[in-house]
Structure formats: structure tokens, C-alpha cells
Scaffold this motif. Structure first.
Motif, short mmCIF file in Angstrom:
data_model
loop_
_atom_site.label_atom_id
_atom_site.label_comp_id
_atom_site.label_asym_id
_atom_site.label_seq_id
_atom_site.Cartn_x
_atom_site.Cartn_y
_atom_site.Cartn_z
N MET A 160 1.06 -1.28 0.05
CA MET A 160 -0.04 0.26 -0.51
C MET A 160 0.43 1.19 0.01
N LEU A 161 2.19 1.55 0.84
CA LEU A 161 3.20 2.29 0.53
C LEU A 161 3.52 2.95 -0.25
N LEU A 162 4.45 1.14 -1.49
CA LEU A 162 4.68 1.73 -2.67
C LEU A 162 3.15 1.94 -3.51
N PHE A 163 2.23 1.61 -3.49
CA PHE A 163 0.91 1.82 -4.46
C PHE A 163 1.14 3.29 -3.57
N GLY A 164 0.24 4.01 -2.71
CA GLY A 164 0.46 5.77 -2.41
C GLY A 164 1.72 6.41 -3.10
N VAL A 165 3.07 6.34 -2.84
CA VAL A 165 3.94 6.65 -3.51
C VAL A 165 3.84 6.57 -5.09
N LEU A 166 3.68 5.67 -5.54
CA LEU A 166 3.37 5.49 -7.01
C LEU A 166 2.22 6.71 -7.59
N HIS A 167 1.12 6.62 -6.95
CA HIS A 167 0.02 7.95 -7.01
C HIS A 167 0.69 9.57 -6.79
N LEU A 168 1.21 9.51 -5.97
CA LEU A 168 2.00 10.77 -5.35
C LEU A 168 2.45 11.05 -6.67
N LEU A 169 3.17 10.12 -7.39
CA LEU A 169 4.17 10.42 -8.28
C LEU A 169 3.41 10.76 -9.58
N LYS A 170 2.23 10.34 -9.72
CA LYS A 170 1.54 10.15 -10.59
C LYS A 170 1.15 11.84 -11.08
N THR A 171 0.78 12.61 -9.69
CA THR A 171 -0.26 13.78 -9.60
C THR A 171 0.60 15.32 -9.65
N LEU A 172 2.64 13.91 -9.57
CA LEU A 172 2.90 15.84 -9.81
C LEU A 172 2.43 16.41 -11.28
N PRO A 173 3.37 15.94 -12.02
CA PRO A 173 3.03 16.70 -13.61
C PRO A 173 1.83 17.88 -13.68
N ASP A 174 0.72 16.96 -12.92
CA ASP A 174 -0.99 17.41 -12.95
C ASP A 174 -0.80 18.89 -11.79
N LEU A 175 -0.05 18.69 -10.69
CA LEU A 175 0.12 19.82 -9.63
C LEU A 175 0.95 20.69 -10.49
N LEU A 176 2.13 19.93 -10.89
CA LEU A 176 3.16 21.49 -11.56
C LEU A 176 2.11 21.70 -12.84
N GLU A 177 1.79 21.15 -14.05
CA GLU A 177 1.25 22.13 -14.62
C GLU A 177 -0.05 22.87 -14.14
N ALA A 178 -0.76 22.70 -12.74
CA ALA A 178 -1.48 23.61 -12.62
C ALA A 178 -1.15 24.74 -11.83
N VAL A 179 0.33 24.65 -11.17
CA VAL A 179 0.84 25.91 -10.73
C VAL A 179 1.42 26.92 -12.10
N SER A 180 2.16 26.17 -12.91
CA SER A 180 2.24 26.47 -13.26
C SER A 180 1.15 27.71 -14.29
N LYS A 181 0.20 27.29 -14.68
CA LYS A 181 -1.09 27.78 -15.43
C LYS A 181 -1.26 28.99 -15.07
N GLY A 182 -1.48 28.60 -13.52
CA GLY A 182 -1.64 30.03 -12.74
C GLY A 182 -1.01 30.72 -12.17
N GLN A 183 0.24 30.65 -12.40
CA GLN A 183 1.56 31.95 -12.79
C GLN A 183 1.07 32.44 -14.03
N GLU A 184 0.61 31.31 -14.93
CA GLU A 184 1.00 31.88 -16.26
C GLU A 184 -0.66 33.28 -16.21
N GLY A 185 -1.59 33.34 -15.59
CA GLY A 185 -2.79 33.86 -15.44
C GLY A 185 -2.67 34.75 -14.40
N LEU A 186 -2.05 35.09 -12.59
CA LEU A 186 -1.95 35.71 -12.04
C LEU A 186 -0.89 37.05 -13.17
N LYS A 187 0.35 36.62 -13.99
CA LYS A 187 0.98 37.47 -15.34
C LYS A 187 0.29 37.97 -16.01
N LYS A 188 -0.94 37.54 -16.83
CA LYS A 188 -1.16 38.36 -17.64
C LYS A 188 -2.11 38.65 -16.47
#
Length: 91
Positions: free
Chosen positions: A50-78
Motif C-alpha cells: 500500500m505504501l508503494l502504491f500510494g507513493v506511485l499515485h503521488l508521483l502520478k499526480t505531480l505532473p498535473d500539480l506542476l502544470e496547474a501551478v504553471s498555468k496559475g502563474q501565467e494567469g496571474l501574470k496576465k
């Protein structure tokens, strides 16, 4: 009216839901494994998986999280550019 299958698909593919579930899996697995990790490393239990499965899912969410932060920064700049606040680039 959306179907139940479409709703389930939408919820199960949500990055936020995946992040919450993965965090819960990692946290509960670590709580279960606390004694094992300290005293008896040779015992393998279901909580390890379960720990390995949880870590894997955390890693899977990182790209979406980073993309959301990047888009948020772009929106704030605009938005700053649109109202002429410092931090926005003036053309």
C-alpha cells in the motif's frame, strides 16, 4: 443528464482525488509500518504494498500539480498585465 459511468470516470480521473487518495494511502501505510520499520525490517506485510502504491499515485499526480501551478502563474501574470500592476510585463 450525465450518466453514472461518466460521473465515476470524471471523479476517478481527477488529479485532486488521486492526490488525496495517494496521500491517505502513504500516511496510513506509514502508521501501520512504524513498528516494522524500526524493529523488524525483514517482515513484509500488505502495508508495504500500500505504501508503494500510494507513493506511485503521488508521483502520478505531480505532473498535473506542476502544470496547474504553471498555468496559475501565467494567469496571474496576465491579470497583472491587464490591470497594470507591478510584476506584469508592459508592452
Amino acid at each position: 443528464m450525465p450518466s453514472v459511468a461518466a460521473f465515476v470516470r470524471k471523479v476517478s480521473s481527477s488529479p485532486l482525488v488521486n492526490l488525496v487518495v495517494a496521500s491517505a494511502l502513504v500516511a496510513t501505510s506509514l502508521m501501520e509500518l512504524e513498528e516494522v520499520l524500526v524493529s523488524d525490517v525483514e517482515r513484509i506485510e500488505g502495508a508495504h504494498g500500500m505504501l508503494l502504491f500510494g507513493v506511485l499515485h503521488l508521483l502520478k499526480t505531480l505532473p498535473d500539480l506542476l502544470e496547474a501551478v504553471s498555468k496559475g502563474q501565467e494567469g496571474l501574470k496576465k491579470a497583472k498585465e491587464a490591470v497594470g500592476l507591478p510584476g506584469g510585463e508592459q508592452a
